[in-house]
Write a protein that holds these residues in place. Structure first.
Motif, PDB file in Angstrom:
ATOM      1  N   TYR A  40      -0.363   3.254 -56.530  1.00 18.23           N
ATOM      2  CA  TYR A  40       0.441   2.044 -56.706  1.00 18.23           C
ATOM      3  C   TYR A  40       1.744   2.182 -55.937  1.00 18.23           C
ATOM      4  CZ  TYR A  40      -2.720   1.383 -60.641  1.00 18.23           C
ATOM      5  OH  TYR A  40      -3.838   1.237 -61.416  1.00 18.23           O
ATOM      6  N   LEU A  41       2.275   1.050 -55.518  1.00 11.39           N
ATOM      7  CA  LEU A  41       3.548   0.994 -54.822  1.00 11.39           C
ATOM      8  C   LEU A  41       4.387  -0.088 -55.483  1.00 11.39           C
ATOM      9  CD1 LEU A  41       4.213   0.957 -51.059  1.00 11.39           C
ATOM     10  CD2 LEU A  41       4.972  -0.974 -52.403  1.00 11.39           C
ATOM     11  N   ILE A  42       5.580   0.269 -55.934  1.00 14.06           N
ATOM     12  CA  ILE A  42       6.527  -0.718 -56.459  1.00 14.06           C
ATOM     13  C   ILE A  42       7.524  -0.969 -55.340  1.00 14.06           C
ATOM     14  CG2 ILE A  42       8.247  -1.256 -58.201  1.00 14.06           C
ATOM     15  CD1 ILE A  42       6.810   0.784 -60.025  1.00 14.06           C
ATOM     16  N   SER A  43       7.493  -2.167 -54.814  1.00 17.94           N
ATOM     17  CA  SER A  43       8.336  -2.479 -53.662  1.00 17.94           C
ATOM     18  C   SER A  43       9.774  -2.725 -54.094  1.00 17.94           C
ATOM     19  CB  SER A  43       7.807  -3.713 -52.937  1.00 17.94           C
ATOM     20  OG  SER A  43       8.662  -4.016 -51.868  1.00 17.94           O
ATOM     21  N   SER A  44      10.688  -2.342 -53.219  1.00 19.00           N
ATOM     22  CA  SER A  44      12.109  -2.608 -53.459  1.00 19.00           C
ATOM     23  C   SER A  44      12.555  -3.899 -52.771  1.00 19.00           C
ATOM     24  CB  SER A  44      12.952  -1.435 -52.964  1.00 19.00           C
ATOM     25  OG  SER A  44      12.726  -1.230 -51.583  1.00 19.00           O
ATOM     26  N   MET A  45      11.598  -4.591 -52.127  1.00 15.47           N
ATOM     27  CA  MET A  45      11.915  -5.879 -51.486  1.00 15.47           C
ATOM     28  C   MET A  45      11.592  -7.021 -52.435  1.00 15.47           C
ATOM     29  SD  MET A  45      10.481  -5.634 -47.609  1.00 15.47           S
ATOM     30  CE  MET A  45       8.814  -5.300 -48.121  1.00 15.47           C
ATOM     31  N   ARG A  46      12.320  -8.102 -52.296  1.00 11.93           N
ATOM     32  CA  ARG A  46      12.025  -9.323 -53.038  1.00 11.93           C
ATOM     33  C   ARG A  46      11.384 -10.315 -52.079  1.00 11.93           C
ATOM     34  NH1 ARG A  46      16.245  -7.080 -55.262  1.00 11.93           N
ATOM     35  NH2 ARG A  46      16.424  -7.019 -57.528  1.00 11.93           N
ATOM     36  N   LEU A  47      10.158 -10.721 -52.401  1.00 13.00           N
ATOM     37  CA  LEU A  47       9.424 -11.680 -51.583  1.00 13.00           C
ATOM     38  C   LEU A  47       8.779 -12.719 -52.493  1.00 13.00           C
ATOM     39  CD1 LEU A  47       7.529  -9.205 -49.192  1.00 13.00           C
ATOM     40  CD2 LEU A  47       9.583 -10.529 -48.662  1.00 13.00           C
ATOM     41  N   ASN A  54       0.732 -10.499 -48.753  1.00 12.06           N
ATOM     42  CA  ASN A  54       0.523 -10.100 -47.358  1.00 12.06           C
ATOM     43  C   ASN A  54       1.115  -8.731 -47.061  1.00 12.06           C
ATOM     44  OD1 ASN A  54      -0.848 -12.470 -46.924  1.00 12.06           O
ATOM     45  ND2 ASN A  54       0.890 -13.519 -45.995  1.00 12.06           N
ATOM     46  N   TYR A  55       2.302  -8.447 -47.632  1.00 12.49           N
ATOM     47  CA  TYR A  55       2.918  -7.133 -47.432  1.00 12.49           C
ATOM     48  C   TYR A  55       1.986  -6.040 -47.958  1.00 12.49           C
ATOM     49  CZ  TYR A  55       6.160  -3.227 -47.739  1.00 12.49           C
ATOM     50  OH  TYR A  55       6.747  -1.990 -47.608  1.00 12.49           O
ATOM     51  N   CYS A  56       1.435  -6.250 -49.156  1.00 12.78           N
ATOM     52  CA  CYS A  56       0.507  -5.264 -49.721  1.00 12.78           C
ATOM     53  C   CYS A  56      -0.686  -5.062 -48.790  1.00 12.78           C
ATOM     54  CB  CYS A  56       0.025  -5.702 -51.098  1.00 12.78           C
ATOM     55  SG  CYS A  56       1.288  -5.660 -52.397  1.00 12.78           S
ATOM     56  N   VAL A  58      -0.886  -5.452 -45.557  1.00 14.53           N
ATOM     57  CA  VAL A  58      -0.476  -4.686 -44.379  1.00 14.53           C
ATOM     58  C   VAL A  58      -0.414  -3.195 -44.716  1.00 14.53           C
ATOM     59  CG1 VAL A  58       1.487  -4.253 -42.825  1.00 14.53           C
ATOM     60  CG2 VAL A  58       0.712  -6.585 -43.232  1.00 14.53           C
ATOM     61  N   GLN A  59      -0.099  -2.863 -45.959  1.00 21.23           N
ATOM     62  CA  GLN A  59      -0.046  -1.468 -46.404  1.00 21.23           C
ATOM     63  C   GLN A  59      -1.436  -0.920 -46.742  1.00 21.23           C
ATOM     64  OE1 GLN A  59       3.002  -0.043 -46.174  1.00 21.23           O
ATOM     65  NE2 GLN A  59       3.599  -2.090 -45.523  1.00 21.23           N
ATOM     66  N   GLY A  60      -2.482  -1.744 -46.600  1.00 19.92           N
ATOM     67  CA  GLY A  60      -3.838  -1.333 -46.977  1.00 19.92           C
ATOM     68  C   GLY A  60      -4.061  -1.434 -48.473  1.00 19.92           C
ATOM     69  N   MET A  61      -3.291  -2.290 -49.139  1.00 19.11           N
ATOM     70  CA  MET A  61      -3.330  -2.422 -50.594  1.00 19.11           C
ATOM     71  C   MET A  61      -3.474  -3.905 -50.965  1.00 19.11           C
ATOM     72  SD  MET A  61      -0.160   0.208 -51.350  1.00 19.11           S
ATOM     73  CE  MET A  61      -0.685   1.026 -52.855  1.00 19.11           C
ATOM     74  N   ASP A  62      -3.472  -4.177 -52.258  1.00 17.36           N
ATOM     75  CA  ASP A  62      -3.461  -5.539 -52.792  1.00 17.36           C
ATOM     76  C   ASP A  62      -2.396  -5.607 -53.877  1.00 17.36           C
ATOM     77  OD1 ASP A  62      -5.892  -6.904 -51.611  1.00 17.36           O
ATOM     78  OD2 ASP A  62      -6.862  -5.153 -52.505  1.00 17.36           O
ATOM     79  N   ILE A 151       4.275  -5.295 -57.117  1.00 13.32           N
ATOM     80  CA  ILE A 151       3.553  -4.037 -57.263  1.00 13.32           C
ATOM     81  C   ILE A 151       2.226  -4.145 -56.514  1.00 13.32           C
ATOM     82  CG2 ILE A 151       2.560  -2.375 -58.878  1.00 13.32           C
ATOM     83  CD1 ILE A 151       4.462  -3.645 -61.025  1.00 13.32           C
ATOM     84  N   CYS A 152       1.992  -3.201 -55.611  1.00 15.50           N
ATOM     85  CA  CYS A 152       0.737  -3.136 -54.862  1.00 15.50           C
ATOM     86  C   CYS A 152      -0.143  -2.041 -55.467  1.00 15.50           C
ATOM     87  CB  CYS A 152       0.993  -2.791 -53.397  1.00 15.50           C
ATOM     88  SG  CYS A 152       2.097  -3.890 -52.521  1.00 15.50           S
ATOM     89  N   GLU A 153      -1.453  -2.163 -55.221  1.00 14.65           N
ATOM     90  CA  GLU A 153      -2.416  -1.202 -55.736  1.00 14.65           C
ATOM     91  C   GLU A 153      -3.470  -0.931 -54.673  1.00 14.65           C
ATOM     92  OE1 GLU A 153      -5.410  -1.012 -59.594  1.00 14.65           O
ATOM     93  OE2 GLU A 153      -4.808  -2.972 -58.843  1.00 14.65           O
TER      94      GLU A 153
END
Length: 158
Positions: A40-47, A54-56, A58-62, A151-153
């Motif tokens: 998992y990735l908790i992003s520090s960006m606000r989108l 889309n950001y997830c 690009v990271q190979g995640m959802d 949060i991406c997974e």
């Protein structure tokens, strides 16, 4: 000369699409954690929800799909120090009003659900699901255009 102009145009076009940081101070500090076989990735960006999804990708995640009590507990533990924030997750009813599904899997939300009281509210302008700060990070449907952390997974291929 033509090559330089072509390169400059291409660079500007790419920079506007992927938001290349201008310097080291603008880089984000994302938090990663694991639960089960997933990362998992908790992003520090606000989108907004769409750009977060889309950001997830690009990271190979959802965007995360929280499908069990254990996974919910792992996510809540990871965000416990961020008590002043709400987070996008992959839930949505964009395709059919009131029929919430996980965008990342295409499956209907359930059987595990963690909605705040009186949610989803059925407001026709609220189609995306957040972990809502105001109700201890329970789920809430809100307008997809709001900017939030997310949060991406990534689940391993089986």
């Amino acid at each position: 000369m033509y090559s330089i102009v072509k390169f400059a145009f291409l660079f500007v076009a790419v920079q506007s699409v992927v938001s290349i940081p201008a310097n080291e101070d603008e880089k984000t500090l994302d938090l990663r954690f694991e639960y089960g076989n997933a990362t998992y990735l908790i992003s520090s960006m606000r989108l907004d929800w769409y750009h977060a999804r889309n950001y997830c990708k690009v990271q190979g995640m959802d965007l995360v799909s929280i499908e069990s009590v254990g996974e919910n507990s792992a996510v809540m533990n990871a965000v416990s120090d961020m008590l002043t924030e709400s987070f996008w997750i992959s839930g949505s009813d964009l395709y059919q009003e009131g029929a919430f599904y996980w965008d990342s899997t295409g499956r209907a939300i359930g059987p595990f659900q963690n909605w705040a009281p009186n949610e989803p509210s059925g407001d026709r302008n609220e189609h995306c699901v957040e972990l809502n700060i105001n109700v201890n990070h329970l789920w809430n449907d809100v307008n997809c255009d709001l900017e939030k952390l997310f949060i991406c997974e990534m689940n391993p291929c089986v």
